[in-house]
Design an enzyme around this catalytic site. Structure first.
Site, PDB file in Angstrom:
ATOM      1  N   TYR A 163       6.099  -2.992   5.831  1.00  0.00           N
ATOM      2  CA  TYR A 163       5.923  -4.441   5.625  1.00  0.00           C
ATOM      3  C   TYR A 163       6.837  -4.931   4.487  1.00  0.00           C
ATOM      4  O   TYR A 163       7.493  -5.974   4.605  1.00  0.00           O
ATOM      5  CB  TYR A 163       4.457  -4.695   5.302  1.00  0.00           C
ATOM      6  N   ASN A 214       6.547 -17.614  10.869  1.00  0.00           N
ATOM      7  CA  ASN A 214       5.382 -17.183  10.096  1.00  0.00           C
ATOM      8  C   ASN A 214       4.732 -15.922  10.676  1.00  0.00           C
ATOM      9  O   ASN A 214       4.085 -15.171   9.947  1.00  0.00           O
ATOM     10  CB  ASN A 214       4.367 -18.335  10.058  1.00  0.00           C
ATOM     11  N   GLN A 271       2.756   0.060   1.989  1.00  0.00           N
ATOM     12  CA  GLN A 271       3.418  -0.940   2.837  1.00  0.00           C
ATOM     13  C   GLN A 271       4.940  -0.786   2.846  1.00  0.00           C
ATOM     14  O   GLN A 271       5.668  -1.776   2.762  1.00  0.00           O
ATOM     15  CB  GLN A 271       3.072  -2.350   2.348  1.00  0.00           C
ATOM     16  N   ILE A 329       2.605  -9.033  11.171  1.00  0.00           N
ATOM     17  CA  ILE A 329       1.486  -8.092  11.241  1.00  0.00           C
ATOM     18  C   ILE A 329       1.617  -7.092  10.093  1.00  0.00           C
ATOM     19  O   ILE A 329       2.683  -6.972   9.485  1.00  0.00           O
ATOM     20  CB  ILE A 329       1.473  -7.297  12.574  1.00  0.00           C
TER      21      ILE A 329
HETATM   22  N1  CAA Z   1      -1.485   2.565  -6.531  1.00  0.00           N
HETATM   23  C1  CAA Z   1      -1.498   3.883  -6.829  1.00  0.00           C
HETATM   24  N2  CAA Z   1      -2.245   4.774  -6.163  1.00  0.00           N
HETATM   25  C2  CAA Z   1      -3.025   4.304  -5.172  1.00  0.00           C
HETATM   26  C3  CAA Z   1      -3.056   2.943  -4.816  1.00  0.00           C
HETATM   27  C4  CAA Z   1      -2.253   2.068  -5.538  1.00  0.00           C
HETATM   28  N3  CAA Z   1      -2.218   0.735  -5.268  1.00  0.00           N
HETATM   29  N4  CAA Z   1      -3.919   2.798  -3.777  1.00  0.00           N
HETATM   30  C5  CAA Z   1      -4.402   4.028  -3.496  1.00  0.00           C
HETATM   31  N5  CAA Z   1      -3.869   4.923  -4.340  1.00  0.00           N
HETATM   32  C6  CAA Z   1      -4.124   6.353  -4.393  1.00  0.00           C
HETATM   33  C7  CAA Z   1      -5.626   6.620  -4.311  1.00  0.00           C
HETATM   34  O1  CAA Z   1      -6.191   6.540  -5.604  1.00  0.00           O
HETATM   35  C8  CAA Z   1      -5.643   8.029  -3.730  1.00  0.00           C
HETATM   36  O2  CAA Z   1      -5.325   8.948  -4.774  1.00  0.00           O
HETATM   37  P1  CAA Z   1      -5.941  10.424  -4.746  1.00  0.00           P
HETATM   38  O3  CAA Z   1      -5.459  11.054  -3.452  1.00  0.00           O
HETATM   39  O4  CAA Z   1      -5.363  11.044  -5.963  1.00  0.00           O
HETATM   40  O5  CAA Z   1      -7.421  10.196  -4.784  1.00  0.00           O
HETATM   41  C9  CAA Z   1      -4.463   8.028  -2.772  1.00  0.00           C
HETATM   42  O6  CAA Z   1      -3.591   6.964  -3.210  1.00  0.00           O
HETATM   43  C10 CAA Z   1      -4.878   7.756  -1.366  1.00  0.00           C
HETATM   44  O7  CAA Z   1      -5.603   6.510  -1.342  1.00  0.00           O
HETATM   45  P2  CAA Z   1      -6.498   6.095  -0.102  1.00  0.00           P
HETATM   46  O8  CAA Z   1      -7.646   7.018   0.053  1.00  0.00           O
HETATM   47  O9  CAA Z   1      -6.792   4.616  -0.147  1.00  0.00           O
HETATM   48  O10 CAA Z   1      -5.459   6.412   1.090  1.00  0.00           O
HETATM   49  P3  CAA Z   1      -5.535   5.996   2.557  1.00  0.00           P
HETATM   50  O11 CAA Z   1      -4.448   6.758   3.226  1.00  0.00           O
HETATM   51  O12 CAA Z   1      -6.919   6.033   3.095  1.00  0.00           O
HETATM   52  O13 CAA Z   1      -5.153   4.421   2.514  1.00  0.00           O
HETATM   53  C11 CAA Z   1      -3.775   2.539   2.206  1.00  0.00           C
HETATM   54  C12 CAA Z   1      -3.962   4.019   1.908  1.00  0.00           C
HETATM   55  C13 CAA Z   1      -3.720   2.303   3.720  1.00  0.00           C
HETATM   56  C14 CAA Z   1      -2.448   2.112   1.626  1.00  0.00           C
HETATM   57  C15 CAA Z   1      -4.939   1.750   1.615  1.00  0.00           C
HETATM   58  O14 CAA Z   1      -5.030   2.034   0.246  1.00  0.00           O
HETATM   59  C16 CAA Z   1      -4.755   0.257   1.802  1.00  0.00           C
HETATM   60  O15 CAA Z   1      -5.056  -0.287   2.861  1.00  0.00           O
HETATM   61  N6  CAA Z   1      -4.250  -0.433   0.785  1.00  0.00           N
HETATM   62  C17 CAA Z   1      -4.039  -1.890   0.861  1.00  0.00           C
HETATM   63  C18 CAA Z   1      -2.599  -2.185   0.987  1.00  0.00           C
HETATM   64  C19 CAA Z   1      -2.417  -3.663   0.879  1.00  0.00           C
HETATM   65  O16 CAA Z   1      -2.560  -4.266  -0.163  1.00  0.00           O
HETATM   66  N7  CAA Z   1      -2.049  -4.327   1.976  1.00  0.00           N
HETATM   67  C20 CAA Z   1      -1.862  -5.733   1.938  1.00  0.00           C
HETATM   68  C21 CAA Z   1      -2.285  -6.301   3.235  1.00  0.00           C
HETATM   69  S1  CAA Z   1      -2.328  -8.081   3.197  1.00  0.00           S
HETATM   70  C22 CAA Z   1      -0.722  -8.541   3.219  1.00  0.00           C
HETATM   71  O17 CAA Z   1       0.166  -7.755   3.309  1.00  0.00           O
HETATM   72  C23 CAA Z   1      -0.442 -10.013   3.143  1.00  0.00           C
HETATM   73  C24 CAA Z   1       0.553 -10.319   2.117  1.00  0.00           C
HETATM   74  O18 CAA Z   1       1.680 -10.591   2.445  1.00  0.00           O
HETATM   75  C25 CAA Z   1       0.145 -10.367   0.718  1.00  0.00           C
END
Ligand code: CAA
Length: 240
Positions: free
Chosen positions: A147, A82, A144, A85
């Site tokens: 991941y 399990n 991701q 990160i």
């Molecule tokens: N789809 C399309 N475009 C997206 C998007 C998405 N899902 N998310 C962000 N964008 C776009 C934004 O609109 C932005 O566009 P513009 O430059 O045109 O404004 C651009 O991408 C940059 O976005 P951010 O400012 O958010 O970029 P960042 O570099 O600061 O962060 C990131 C990017 C780290 C990926 C952040 O969006 C993030 O943390 N996302 C969450 C990812 C996620 O869901 N992780 C899951 C963790 S939990 C897990 O993984 C457990 C499991 O098994 C389910």
């Protein structure tokens, strides 16, 4: 005497729920943690589940840890991989360190742990292995690549090892959880999480125990015909 089950990352989040679900069914659960000693102590105090601390991304540490557990408690019948990160970033900003840390911790650890228990399971002609993948390994997730690659890799690994174990009553299955109410998911930026939850048909995050119950089902002695499968526990977010 109940069967012995090792749960990596077994003191927090989904892993804690898995440990509790197996403990409630009478298994002798041993949790492995890497860093959060507070959570380990809490679980130990609440349940008397023993907790071992080592880095599952380290092959030799896994060998030593498995040997230690087997000496102290007996052979390992059930392994739940399990531990995992995240280190999210869009690929054009991702560093090699972010890539390799996630690949090694989330996929490498599955190899490390399975490698050290599989010979014993083969010798005894019994084993239950459950690998925790993710909905994001099935559908991909913005930010991701590391991941999603590791979690998709787990699905291929699971099927290949299931073939190898089938004649020895060793089942190997994967669960692909969706977004559940855990610290890992709580760390997702609020507005991103809001839009993710809006895409989950049941309309809310999962309860970690949803995954705990699925693991308990799969590791039962009577589940020997179920192997090489991937079980989605995701509130309908992705249907493959
Ligand atoms: N789809 C399309 N475009 C997206 C998007 C998405 N899902 N998310 C962000 N964008 C776009 C934004 O609109 C932005 O566009 P513009 O430059 O045109 O404004 C651009 O991408 C940059 O976005 P951010 O400012 O958010 O970029 P960042 O570099 O600061 O962060 C990131 C990017 C780290 C990926 C952040 O969006 C993030 O943390 N996302 C969450 C990812 C996620 O869901 N992780 C899951 C963790 S939990 C897990 O993984 C457990 C499991 O098994 C389910």
């Amino acid at each position: 005497m109940g069967r012995i089950a090792v749960v990596t990352g077994g003191t927090r989040g989904l892993g804690k729920a898995i440990s509790l679900a197996l403990h409630a069914k009478g298994y002798r659960v041993i949790a492995v943690c890497c860093s959060n000693v507070g959570a380990a102590l809490e679980l130990c105090e609440e349940t008397a589940i023993p907790v071992f601390k080592w880095d599952v991304g380290d092959f030799d540490a896994c060998r030593d840890g498995v040997e230690h557990i087997e000496k102290e408690f007996g052979h390992i019948d059930i392994l739940v991989n399990n531990a995992g990160i995240t280190s999210d970033a869009v690929l054009h900003h991702m560093t090699p360190d972010q890539w390799w840390r996630v690949i090694n911790n989330d996929l490498g650890a599955v190899f490390n742990m399975c490698r050290h228990v599989i010979e014993g399971m083969r010798a005894r002609s019994f084993g239950r292995i459950v690998n925790i993948s993710s909905v994001n390994g099935q559908k991909g997730q913005f930010g991701q690549t590391n991941y999603a690659a590791a979690k998709a890799g787990i699905l291929g690994f699971t099927k290949a090892l299931a073939l190898e174990g089938a004649r020895r009553n060793i089942t190997v299955n994967a669960i692909a959880p969706g977004y559940s109410d855990t610290d890992m998911v709580a760390a997702v930026p609020h507005e991103v999480l809001h839009s993710i939850v809006a895409d989950i048909p049941v309309g809310h995050l999962g309860d970690p125990m949803d995954v705990g119950r699925m693991v308990a089902f799969l590791v039962d002695d009577s589940a020997g015909f179920i192997t090489g499968a991937t079980f989605a526990v995701n509130g309908g977010q992705y249907m493959s």
